[in-house]
Design a protein around this motif. Structure first.
Motif, PDB file in Angstrom:
ATOM      1  N   ARG A  73       0.828  -1.204   0.000  1.00 43.87           N
ATOM      2  CA  ARG A  73       0.000   0.000   0.000  1.00 43.87           C
ATOM      3  C   ARG A  73       0.866   1.259   0.000  1.00 43.87           C
ATOM      4  NH1 ARG A  73      -2.367  -0.750   4.511  1.00 43.87           N
ATOM      5  NH2 ARG A  73      -4.102  -1.981   3.692  1.00 43.87           N
ATOM      6  N   PHE A  74       1.898   1.278   0.845  1.00 43.04           N
ATOM      7  CA  PHE A  74       2.760   2.446   0.899  1.00 43.04           C
ATOM      8  C   PHE A  74       3.576   2.608  -0.386  1.00 43.04           C
ATOM      9  CE2 PHE A  74       2.275   2.046   5.605  1.00 43.04           C
ATOM     10  CZ  PHE A  74       1.782   3.320   5.824  1.00 43.04           C
ATOM     11  N   GLN A  75       3.967   1.495  -0.998  1.00 43.66           N
ATOM     12  CA  GLN A  75       4.699   1.611  -2.250  1.00 43.66           C
ATOM     13  C   GLN A  75       3.787   2.116  -3.365  1.00 43.66           C
ATOM     14  OE1 GLN A  75       6.603  -1.983  -3.494  1.00 43.66           O
ATOM     15  NE2 GLN A  75       8.053  -0.927  -4.828  1.00 43.66           N
ATOM     16  N   THR A  76       2.540   1.720  -3.356  1.00 45.07           N
ATOM     17  CA  THR A  76       1.575   2.256  -4.319  1.00 45.07           C
ATOM     18  C   THR A  76       1.380   3.753  -4.120  1.00 45.07           C
ATOM     19  OG1 THR A  76       0.459   0.116  -4.342  1.00 45.07           O
ATOM     20  CG2 THR A  76      -0.744   1.982  -5.241  1.00 45.07           C
ATOM     21  N   PHE A  77       1.368   4.176  -2.857  1.00 45.69           N
ATOM     22  CA  PHE A  77       1.231   5.606  -2.589  1.00 45.69           C
ATOM     23  C   PHE A  77       2.470   6.369  -3.070  1.00 45.69           C
ATOM     24  CE2 PHE A  77       1.453   9.398   0.108  1.00 45.69           C
ATOM     25  CZ  PHE A  77       0.198   9.932  -0.147  1.00 45.69           C
ATOM     26  N   LEU A  78       3.646   5.771  -2.948  1.00 44.59           N
ATOM     27  CA  LEU A  78       4.851   6.414  -3.487  1.00 44.59           C
ATOM     28  C   LEU A  78       4.758   6.556  -5.001  1.00 44.59           C
ATOM     29  CD1 LEU A  78       7.758   4.795  -1.422  1.00 44.59           C
ATOM     30  CD2 LEU A  78       6.989   7.169  -1.355  1.00 44.59           C
ATOM     31  N   ALA A  79       4.171   5.571  -5.665  1.00 48.97           N
ATOM     32  CA  ALA A  79       3.967   5.683  -7.108  1.00 48.97           C
ATOM     33  C   ALA A  79       3.005   6.825  -7.441  1.00 48.97           C
ATOM     34  CB  ALA A  79       3.439   4.366  -7.664  1.00 48.97           C
ATOM     35  N   PHE A  80       1.981   7.013  -6.597  1.00 43.94           N
ATOM     36  CA  PHE A  80       1.069   8.152  -6.808  1.00 43.94           C
ATOM     37  C   PHE A  80       1.783   9.479  -6.571  1.00 43.94           C
ATOM     38  CE2 PHE A  80      -2.039  11.196  -5.086  1.00 43.94           C
ATOM     39  CZ  PHE A  80      -2.874  11.309  -6.177  1.00 43.94           C
ATOM     40  N   LEU A  81       2.694   9.525  -5.604  1.00 45.05           N
ATOM     41  CA  LEU A  81       3.477  10.741  -5.395  1.00 45.05           C
ATOM     42  C   LEU A  81       4.353  11.048  -6.605  1.00 45.05           C
ATOM     43  CD1 LEU A  81       4.639  10.549  -1.651  1.00 45.05           C
ATOM     44  CD2 LEU A  81       2.810  11.920  -2.645  1.00 45.05           C
ATOM     45  N   THR A  82       4.802  10.011  -7.291  1.00 48.72           N
ATOM     46  CA  THR A  82       5.549  10.230  -8.527  1.00 48.72           C
ATOM     47  C   THR A  82       4.689  10.958  -9.552  1.00 48.72           C
ATOM     48  OG1 THR A  82       6.845   8.228  -8.130  1.00 48.72           O
ATOM     49  CG2 THR A  82       6.808   9.084 -10.372  1.00 48.72           C
ATOM     50  N   CYS A  83       3.454  10.530  -9.690  1.00 48.99           N
ATOM     51  CA  CYS A  83       2.527  11.231 -10.595  1.00 48.99           C
ATOM     52  C   CYS A  83       2.336  12.683 -10.176  1.00 48.99           C
ATOM     53  CB  CYS A  83       1.181  10.504 -10.622  1.00 48.99           C
ATOM     54  SG  CYS A  83       1.262   8.791 -11.172  1.00 48.99           S
ATOM     55  N   THR A  84       2.253  12.927  -8.869  1.00 52.11           N
ATOM     56  CA  THR A  84       2.073  14.296  -8.380  1.00 52.11           C
ATOM     57  C   THR A  84       3.292  15.155  -8.692  1.00 52.11           C
ATOM     58  OG1 THR A  84       0.705  13.426  -6.587  1.00 52.11           O
ATOM     59  CG2 THR A  84       1.522  15.675  -6.349  1.00 52.11           C
ATOM     60  N   HIS A  85       4.498  14.615  -8.488  1.00 57.58           N
ATOM     61  CA  HIS A  85       5.708  15.384  -8.762  1.00 57.58           C
ATOM     62  C   HIS A  85       5.839  15.691 -10.252  1.00 57.58           C
ATOM     63  CE1 HIS A  85       7.563  13.550  -4.863  1.00 57.58           C
ATOM     64  NE2 HIS A  85       6.697  14.516  -4.616  1.00 57.58           N
ATOM     65  N   ILE A  86       5.521  14.728 -11.107  1.00 55.70           N
ATOM     66  CA  ILE A  86       5.579  14.986 -12.549  1.00 55.70           C
ATOM     67  C   ILE A  86       4.539  16.033 -12.946  1.00 55.70           C
ATOM     68  CG2 ILE A  86       5.334  13.944 -14.819  1.00 55.70           C
ATOM     69  CD1 ILE A  86       6.321  11.325 -13.663  1.00 55.70           C
ATOM     70  N   ALA A  87       3.356  15.972 -12.334  1.00 55.79           N
ATOM     71  CA  ALA A  87       2.323  16.971 -12.622  1.00 55.79           C
ATOM     72  C   ALA A  87       2.774  18.363 -12.201  1.00 55.79           C
ATOM     73  CB  ALA A  87       1.019  16.591 -11.921  1.00 55.79           C
ATOM     74  N   LEU A  88       3.439  18.480 -11.051  1.00 58.06           N
ATOM     75  CA  LEU A  88       3.949  19.776 -10.613  1.00 58.06           C
ATOM     76  C   LEU A  88       5.036  20.282 -11.544  1.00 58.06           C
ATOM     77  CD1 LEU A  88       4.092  19.277  -6.729  1.00 58.06           C
ATOM     78  CD2 LEU A  88       2.540  20.757  -8.013  1.00 58.06           C
ATOM     79  N   LEU A  89       5.906  19.407 -12.008  1.00 63.64           N
ATOM     80  CA  LEU A  89       6.942  19.826 -12.957  1.00 63.64           C
ATOM     81  C   LEU A  89       6.325  20.304 -14.270  1.00 63.64           C
ATOM     82  CD1 LEU A  89       9.684  17.095 -12.399  1.00 63.64           C
ATOM     83  CD2 LEU A  89       9.847  19.526 -11.844  1.00 63.64           C
ATOM     84  N   CYS A  90       5.309  19.598 -14.747  1.00 66.46           N
ATOM     85  CA  CYS A  90       4.609  20.043 -15.958  1.00 66.46           C
ATOM     86  C   CYS A  90       3.906  21.378 -15.734  1.00 66.46           C
ATOM     87  CB  CYS A  90       3.600  18.980 -16.397  1.00 66.46           C
ATOM     88  SG  CYS A  90       4.344  17.429 -16.937  1.00 66.46           S
ATOM     89  N   TYR A  91       3.360  21.565 -14.546  1.00 68.22           N
ATOM     90  CA  TYR A  91       2.705  22.835 -14.221  1.00 68.22           C
ATOM     91  C   TYR A  91       3.712  23.983 -14.197  1.00 68.22           C
ATOM     92  CZ  TYR A  91       0.561  26.399 -11.241  1.00 68.22           C
ATOM     93  OH  TYR A  91       0.101  27.583 -10.732  1.00 68.22           O
ATOM     94  N   LEU A  92       4.856  23.766 -13.561  1.00 68.99           N
ATOM     95  CA  LEU A  92       5.882  24.808 -13.515  1.00 68.99           C
ATOM     96  C   LEU A  92       6.410  25.126 -14.907  1.00 68.99           C
ATOM     97  CD1 LEU A  92       7.885  23.660 -10.334  1.00 68.99           C
ATOM     98  CD2 LEU A  92       6.158  25.453 -10.505  1.00 68.99           C
ATOM     99  N   TYR A  93       6.568  24.098 -15.725  1.00 68.14           N
ATOM    100  CA  TYR A  93       7.040  24.317 -17.097  1.00 68.14           C
ATOM    101  C   TYR A  93       5.996  25.104 -17.893  1.00 68.14           C
ATOM    102  CZ  TYR A  93       8.436  23.254 -21.891  1.00 68.14           C
ATOM    103  OH  TYR A  93       8.796  23.358 -23.212  1.00 68.14           O
ATOM    104  N   THR A  94       4.722  24.767 -17.723  1.00 65.60           N
ATOM    105  CA  THR A  94       3.658  25.455 -18.461  1.00 65.60           C
ATOM    106  C   THR A  94       3.523  26.904 -18.010  1.00 65.60           C
ATOM    107  OG1 THR A  94       2.490  23.338 -18.630  1.00 65.60           O
ATOM    108  CG2 THR A  94       1.239  25.328 -19.119  1.00 65.60           C
ATOM    109  N   ILE A  95       3.618  27.154 -16.699  1.00 68.21           N
ATOM    110  CA  ILE A  95       3.539  28.523 -16.186  1.00 68.21           C
ATOM    111  C   ILE A  95       4.707  29.350 -16.701  1.00 68.21           C
ATOM    112  CG2 ILE A  95       3.696  29.916 -14.078  1.00 68.21           C
ATOM    113  CD1 ILE A  95       0.975  28.742 -14.480  1.00 68.21           C
ATOM    114  N   GLY A  96       5.907  28.757 -16.712  1.00 71.36           N
ATOM    115  CA  GLY A  96       7.061  29.487 -17.230  1.00 71.36           C
ATOM    116  C   GLY A  96       6.997  29.733 -18.718  1.00 71.36           C
TER     117      GLY A  96
END
Length: 338
Positions: free
Chosen positions: A171-194
């Motif tokens: 369960r915790f490893q699955t949640f870490l995989a979801f955090l990976t999706c969140t970090h990639i989404a934030l990077l895409c957001y920062l790139y789009t804003i810039g």
């Protein structure tokens, strides 16, 4: 003929010894102070005034209020709940000078607005703090399984079938995989804003993070489903389970390695070019680990090993290019074109 004396000049004077006409003298503070010597102190003057003058009861006027227009009744209190609405409405009813409780705006010239910055965004800061805390909790609870998975990832002689996990660790490893999706989404957001700024047709720019997160999560789920279908058909269920464990571990590792890029860009001013270089390095490491695990699990005992390139291109490169195209189309569709 007898002339009458002037009462203005002699009305308040008294002649010593003349007791025929008694006259009343009005005592004033000036008269009391004139009795004191010239060098009297303020305290002595105050004592003399208090000795001759005593405070009396204040009697307010009981006369009716006449401060209204002639021919009209006296004014009514606007705080009266029974007062009709037309009494409250008037030319100055909404004037800020007539109602001090209403905001009257600013005086002077407005200054230049402060540009939007990621470091001053409370929502992004709270989201990163939550991601960091949950990542620490997940690593602490699945530490043993992560160490075993890392050993099986590096050592070729380690059998992946021996790596077992509990329900909490999975369960915790699955949640870490979801955090990976969140970090990639934030990077895409920062790139789009810039790249485009914060001019989007959305009501809030945070909706853009949710859209990116949904696309990236769907990308990982779709890739996992494709891997499961192909692996079950060509290699069997046992190797597929081994691959899913390795896939979750590599995805979790990717999210942990991408977290510094998000923090450095948001709060330490890391340039967009350096962030892109860093992300490409992490992506290259992740893809090398992925193709290595594909080789050790599926193609190590095969004589013809050219199939691994077709397998890798079909299930890794094509979905990744599709994800990038979907993110680009989404950003271009949501931005405001002047």
């Amino acid at each position: 003929m007898v002339l009458q004396q002037d009462s203005i000049a002699h009305g308040n004077t008294s002649v010593p010894g003349d007791s025929a006409v008694p006259q009343r003298t009005v005592l004033t503070p000036k008269m009391v102070l004139s009795w004191l010597p010239r060098n009297a102190t303020p305290a002595q003057q105050d004592s003399a005034i208090q000795a001759h003058f005593k405070p009396s009861e204040i009697r307010w006027s009981q006369r009716p209020d006449t401060l209204h227009l002639p021919g009209h009744d006296k004014g009514r209190n606007l705080l009266d709940a029974q007062l009709p609405q037309y009494y409250r409405e008037g030319f100055f009813s909404k004037d800020t000078l007539f109602h001090p409780e209403l905001p009257g705006g600013r005086y002077g010239v407005a200054g230049d607005p402060i540009n939007y910055s990621i470091s001053g965004d409370n929502v992004i800061t709270a989201l990163l703090l939550v991601c960091f805390m949950m990542a620490v909790i997940s690593i602490a609870n699945a530490r043993g399984f992560i160490i075993r998975q890392a050993k099986s990832l590096v050592w070729l002689g380690e059998s992946t079938s021996d790596v077992s996990e509990t329900t909490n660790e999975l369960r915790f490893q699955t949640f870490l995989a979801f955090l990976t999706c969140t970090h990639i989404a934030l990077l895409c957001y920062l790139y789009t804003i810039g790249l485009f700024g914060d001019t989007f047709v959305l009501k809030s720019k945070y909706y853009l993070i949710a859209i990116f997160l949904a696309l990236i999560t769907g990308y990982f789920l779709l890739k996992l489903a494709l891997y499961s279908i192909v692996n079950i058909v060509f290699f069997g269920g046992k190797r597929n389970v081994q691959w899913i464990k390795s896939f979750l571990f590599i995805t979790s590792l990717e999210g942990i390695l991408l977290f510094p890029a998000v923090v450095l860009q948001a709060y330490f001013g890391l340039t967009q070019q350096n962030v892109i270089i860093y992300c490409f390095i992490i992506l290259g490491i992740v893809k090398i680990l992925t193709i290595y695990k594909c080789y050790t699990i599926f193609f190590r005992h095969l004589v013809v090993r050219l199939q691994i390139f077709l397998y890798f291109c079909t299930l890794e490169i094509v979905p990744l290019l599709s994800l990038w195209t979907a993110l680009e189309i989404t950003a271009n569709s949501l931005k405001i074109n002047f």
